[in-house]
Design a protein around this motif. Structure first.
Motif, PDB file in Angstrom:
ATOM      1  N   ASP A   1      18.388 -29.003  37.295  1.00  0.00           N
ATOM      2  CA  ASP A   1      18.801 -27.606  37.360  1.00  0.00           C
ATOM      3  C   ASP A   1      20.152 -27.399  36.685  1.00  0.00           C
ATOM      4  O   ASP A   1      20.397 -26.374  36.077  1.00  0.00           O
ATOM      5  N   GLY A   2      21.041 -28.359  36.791  1.00  0.00           N
ATOM      6  CA  GLY A   2      22.375 -28.241  36.238  1.00  0.00           C
ATOM      7  C   GLY A   2      23.423 -27.922  37.292  1.00  0.00           C
ATOM      8  O   GLY A   2      24.614 -28.046  37.057  1.00  0.00           O
ATOM      9  N   ASN A   3      22.979 -27.500  38.461  1.00  0.00           N
ATOM     10  CA  ASN A   3      23.888 -27.206  39.568  1.00  0.00           C
ATOM     11  C   ASN A   3      23.691 -28.185  40.721  1.00  0.00           C
ATOM     12  O   ASN A   3      23.999 -27.882  41.861  1.00  0.00           O
ATOM     13  N   GLY A   4      23.156 -29.345  40.427  1.00  0.00           N
ATOM     14  CA  GLY A   4      22.963 -30.364  41.449  1.00  0.00           C
ATOM     15  C   GLY A   4      21.532 -30.476  41.945  1.00  0.00           C
ATOM     16  O   GLY A   4      21.176 -31.442  42.599  1.00  0.00           O
TER      17      GLY A   4
ATOM     18  N   SER B   1      18.971 -22.695  35.057  1.00  0.00           N
ATOM     19  CA  SER B   1      18.318 -23.005  36.327  1.00  0.00           C
ATOM     20  C   SER B   1      16.826 -23.219  36.110  1.00  0.00           C
ATOM     21  O   SER B   1      16.228 -22.660  35.195  1.00  0.00           O
ATOM     22  N   LEU B   2      16.233 -24.037  36.973  1.00  0.00           N
ATOM     23  CA  LEU B   2      14.793 -24.235  36.930  1.00  0.00           C
ATOM     24  C   LEU B   2      14.110 -22.944  37.355  1.00  0.00           C
ATOM     25  O   LEU B   2      14.519 -22.300  38.317  1.00  0.00           O
ATOM     26  N   THR B   3      13.069 -22.580  36.634  1.00  0.00           N
ATOM     27  CA  THR B   3      12.326 -21.378  36.986  1.00  0.00           C
ATOM     28  C   THR B   3      11.058 -21.766  37.744  1.00  0.00           C
ATOM     29  O   THR B   3      10.637 -22.932  37.738  1.00  0.00           O
ATOM     30  N   ASP B   4      10.453 -20.778  38.376  1.00  0.00           N
ATOM     31  CA  ASP B   4       9.209 -21.011  39.098  1.00  0.00           C
ATOM     32  C   ASP B   4       8.121 -21.502  38.142  1.00  0.00           C
ATOM     33  O   ASP B   4       7.328 -22.377  38.481  1.00  0.00           O
TER      34      ASP B   4
ATOM     35  N   ARG C   1      17.534 -31.109  41.636  1.00  0.00           N
ATOM     36  CA  ARG C   1      16.633 -31.843  40.762  1.00  0.00           C
ATOM     37  C   ARG C   1      15.227 -31.835  41.363  1.00  0.00           C
ATOM     38  O   ARG C   1      15.061 -31.732  42.578  1.00  0.00           O
ATOM     39  N   LEU C   2      14.236 -31.928  40.495  1.00  0.00           N
ATOM     40  CA  LEU C   2      12.839 -31.985  40.908  1.00  0.00           C
ATOM     41  C   LEU C   2      12.268 -33.272  40.354  1.00  0.00           C
ATOM     42  O   LEU C   2      12.225 -33.473  39.140  1.00  0.00           O
TER      43      LEU C   2
END
Length: 58
Positions: free
Chosen positions: A27-30, A7-10, A32-33
């Motif tokens: 992120d891998g779970n759908g 997961s993307l972290t802060d 995106r940034l």
């Protein structure tokens, strides 16, 4: 075998700085940034349904 992603972290989001071209962190779970050259960060998500695919940006 499926690819695993974290997961993307802060910290990753805070360190996402604008570059010459637009780029995307996943992120891998759908989730995106998308980071644009003008320093705009947009979050989005993708979900897949049996009959349709939905892509949304917020």
């Amino acid at each position: 075998m499926a690819r695993t992603t974290k997961s993307l972290t802060d910290k990753q989001i805070s360190n996402a700085k604008p570059q010459d071209k637009e780029y995307t962190l996943f992120d891998g779970n759908g989730l995106r940034l998308r980071v644009k050259p003008n320093a705009v960060q947009r979050h989005g998500y993708s979900t897949i349904h049996v009959h349709t695919t939905v892509n949304a940006l917020t």
